[in-house]
Design a protein around this motif. Structure first.
Motif, PDB file in Angstrom:
ATOM      1  N   ALA A  23       0.833  -1.208   0.000  1.00 44.78           N
ATOM      2  CA  ALA A  23       0.000   0.000   0.000  1.00 44.78           C
ATOM      3  C   ALA A  23       0.866   1.256   0.000  1.00 44.78           C
ATOM      4  O   ALA A  23       0.553   2.242  -0.688  1.00 44.78           O
ATOM      5  CB  ALA A  23      -0.931  -0.009   1.212  1.00 44.78           C
ATOM      6  N   LYS A  60      -9.061  -4.510   4.566  1.00 49.57           N
ATOM      7  CA  LYS A  60      -9.464  -3.625   3.475  1.00 49.57           C
ATOM      8  C   LYS A  60      -8.944  -2.196   3.628  1.00 49.57           C
ATOM      9  O   LYS A  60      -9.034  -1.404   2.684  1.00 49.57           O
ATOM     10  CB  LYS A  60     -10.985  -3.618   3.336  1.00 49.57           C
ATOM     11  CG  LYS A  60     -11.722  -3.076   4.556  1.00 49.57           C
ATOM     12  CD  LYS A  60     -13.236  -3.188   4.354  1.00 49.57           C
ATOM     13  CE  LYS A  60     -13.994  -2.675   5.577  1.00 49.57           C
ATOM     14  NZ  LYS A  60     -15.466  -2.789   5.396  1.00 49.57           N
ATOM     15  N   GLN A  61      -8.383  -1.872   4.807  1.00 48.18           N
ATOM     16  CA  GLN A  61      -7.839  -0.517   4.971  1.00 48.18           C
ATOM     17  C   GLN A  61      -6.567  -0.307   4.156  1.00 48.18           C
ATOM     18  O   GLN A  61      -6.133   0.832   3.974  1.00 48.18           O
ATOM     19  CB  GLN A  61      -7.544  -0.222   6.457  1.00 48.18           C
ATOM     20  CG  GLN A  61      -6.332  -0.943   7.038  1.00 48.18           C
ATOM     21  CD  GLN A  61      -6.703  -2.255   7.681  1.00 48.18           C
ATOM     22  OE1 GLN A  61      -7.668  -2.900   7.264  1.00 48.18           O
ATOM     23  NE2 GLN A  61      -5.963  -2.640   8.707  1.00 48.18           N
ATOM     24  N   TYR A  62      -5.980  -1.387   3.663  1.00 47.01           N
ATOM     25  CA  TYR A  62      -4.759  -1.264   2.869  1.00 47.01           C
ATOM     26  C   TYR A  62      -5.127  -1.085   1.401  1.00 47.01           C
ATOM     27  O   TYR A  62      -5.661  -1.989   0.764  1.00 47.01           O
ATOM     28  CB  TYR A  62      -3.864  -2.485   3.060  1.00 47.01           C
ATOM     29  CG  TYR A  62      -3.459  -2.687   4.502  1.00 47.01           C
ATOM     30  CD1 TYR A  62      -2.768  -1.683   5.190  1.00 47.01           C
ATOM     31  CD2 TYR A  62      -3.789  -3.848   5.189  1.00 47.01           C
ATOM     32  CE1 TYR A  62      -2.418  -1.852   6.524  1.00 47.01           C
ATOM     33  CE2 TYR A  62      -3.432  -4.023   6.518  1.00 47.01           C
ATOM     34  CZ  TYR A  62      -2.750  -3.024   7.177  1.00 47.01           C
ATOM     35  OH  TYR A  62      -2.398  -3.180   8.500  1.00 47.01           O
ATOM     36  N   THR A  63      -4.828   0.101   0.871  1.00 47.36           N
ATOM     37  CA  THR A  63      -5.136   0.410  -0.522  1.00 47.36           C
ATOM     38  C   THR A  63      -3.970  -0.054  -1.390  1.00 47.36           C
ATOM     39  O   THR A  63      -2.953   0.646  -1.511  1.00 47.36           O
ATOM     40  CB  THR A  63      -5.377   1.915  -0.699  1.00 47.36           C
ATOM     41  OG1 THR A  63      -6.396   2.334   0.211  1.00 47.36           O
ATOM     42  CG2 THR A  63      -5.796   2.232  -2.121  1.00 47.36           C
ATOM     43  N   ASN A 103       2.250   1.937  -3.387  1.00 43.99           N
ATOM     44  CA  ASN A 103       1.205   2.414  -4.290  1.00 43.99           C
ATOM     45  C   ASN A 103       0.986   3.921  -4.195  1.00 43.99           C
ATOM     46  O   ASN A 103       0.475   4.540  -5.131  1.00 43.99           O
ATOM     47  CB  ASN A 103      -0.107   1.676  -3.978  1.00 43.99           C
ATOM     48  CG  ASN A 103      -1.273   2.149  -4.808  1.00 43.99           C
ATOM     49  OD1 ASN A 103      -1.235   2.137  -6.028  1.00 43.99           O
ATOM     50  ND2 ASN A 103      -2.335   2.595  -4.141  1.00 43.99           N
ATOM     51  N   GLU A 104       1.391   4.520  -3.087  1.00 44.73           N
ATOM     52  CA  GLU A 104       1.150   5.953  -2.877  1.00 44.73           C
ATOM     53  C   GLU A 104       1.972   6.838  -3.816  1.00 44.73           C
ATOM     54  O   GLU A 104       1.643   8.006  -4.011  1.00 44.73           O
ATOM     55  CB  GLU A 104       1.476   6.333  -1.434  1.00 44.73           C
ATOM     56  CG  GLU A 104       0.539   5.713  -0.404  1.00 44.73           C
ATOM     57  CD  GLU A 104       0.966   6.015   1.019  1.00 44.73           C
ATOM     58  OE1 GLU A 104       2.009   6.700   1.192  1.00 44.73           O
ATOM     59  OE2 GLU A 104       0.272   5.589   1.957  1.00 44.73           O
ATOM     60  N   GLY A 132      -7.796  -5.919  -4.685  1.00 36.35           N
ATOM     61  CA  GLY A 132      -7.605  -5.053  -5.848  1.00 36.35           C
ATOM     62  C   GLY A 132      -6.485  -5.389  -6.780  1.00 36.35           C
ATOM     63  O   GLY A 132      -6.224  -4.635  -7.737  1.00 36.35           O
ATOM     64  N   GLY A 186      -3.923  -0.509  -4.613  1.00 36.63           N
ATOM     65  CA  GLY A 186      -3.916  -0.090  -6.007  1.00 36.63           C
ATOM     66  C   GLY A 186      -4.231  -1.300  -6.863  1.00 36.63           C
ATOM     67  O   GLY A 186      -5.118  -2.095  -6.549  1.00 36.63           O
ATOM     68  N   SER A 187      -3.482  -1.483  -7.941  1.00 37.46           N
ATOM     69  CA  SER A 187      -3.710  -2.652  -8.807  1.00 37.46           C
ATOM     70  C   SER A 187      -2.366  -3.280  -9.176  1.00 37.46           C
ATOM     71  O   SER A 187      -1.976  -3.298 -10.344  1.00 37.46           O
ATOM     72  CB  SER A 187      -4.476  -2.245 -10.064  1.00 37.46           C
ATOM     73  OG  SER A 187      -3.813  -1.165 -10.712  1.00 37.46           O
TER      74      SER A 187
END
Length: 258
Positions: A159, A211-214, A162-163, A251, A216-217
């Motif tokens: 995550a 799910k708090q971890y974004t 991804n930032e 994701g 990305g893809s």
């Protein structure tokens, strides 16, 4: 005769359009999006890097990863160790410095010279990257952290990567056997999923906790240490099914097993 002339005119038009399209493609700028590569190396007791098959497979994987992802200035490669303290186990961080000089308005000779200089510089960096990463692969973990395998803790690392707007590529050099103590955690050594259906159910339930971890893809590859004749008990397909589902639910663009 008129029909023949019309056909000829259409053919000329098609050739002209094709030529224009090829010219546009050749003038299209190269993709400047940096690639952020994350390699998670399993340093728990369940993966034996001293086995010839495992060492050879993982060294080849490292070579391929670097060849595919280290292409231009700004491409980044990080290595994390998987064990009881995965999220704090960054072992290596390298960023490509080689840069191709501006050649848009240069003549053919200068363009070739610039490209040759860049290729030589990049190949030197890639050779250094390989050496450094393989050194980390060979490193043994004899501390108490080798008793647990916290793969969940790799998710905040992904995550974070991804930032920065990079194309994130993730590689697990691991048996993917999560083994962490705690009432709300998974220990696949003692209680693995019994089949793919249960693996999917567990993964979907765990997605709610994670799910708090974004993410990305990202593209994710699980590079397993098992020989082709490994038994189901050793290489449990339900375990990798769990991760396939979990990563996709969070994701990931593509998840593959190697």
């Amino acid at each position: 005769m008129k029909s023949l002339l019309i056909s000829f005119a259409c053919l000329v038009g098609l050739i002209a359009c094709s030529s224009d399209a090829n010219k546009e493609a050749s003038q299209k700028p190269a993709d400047t999006t940096p690639i952020h590569t994350l390699i998670f190396m399993d340093k728990s007791v369940s993966v034996n890097i001293n086995k010839g098959f495992v060492a050879q497979k993982y060294q080849q994987a490292i070579n391929d990863i670097i060849d595919q992802n280290i292409k231009k200035k700004g491409d980044k490669l990080e290595v994390y160790f998987i064990h009881e303290n995965t999220s704090k186990a960054r072992a290596l961080s390298l960023t490509t410095r080689s840069e191709l000089d501006a050649i848009e308005n240069a003549n053919a000779t200068d363009r070739e010279a610039a490209q040759t200089s860049f290729d030589l510089s990049l190949n030197r960096e890639k050779a250094l990257f390989r050496q450094r990463v393989i050194q980390q692969l060979a490193q043994q973990n004899t501390s108490a952290s080798n008793q647990e395998t916290d793969i969940w803790a790799s998710l905040p690392v992904i995550a974070k990567a991804n930032e920065n707007g990079a194309a994130v590529k993730v590689y697990y050099l691991s048996d993917m056997v999560e083994s962490t103590k705690g009432t709300d955690r998974r220990d696949f050594h003692t209680t693995p999923p019994k089949d793919n259906a249960q693996a999917d159910d567990w993964a979907k339930a765990d997605t709610k906790k994670l799910k708090q971890y974004t993410l990305g893809s990202p593209d994710i590859a699980m590079i397993l240490p098992f020989e082709p004749n490994a038994s189901v008990k050793e290489n449990n397909p339900a375990v990798t099914q769990y991760w396939q589902t979990l990563f996709q639910e969070l994701g990931a663009a593509n998840v593959e097993e190697q």
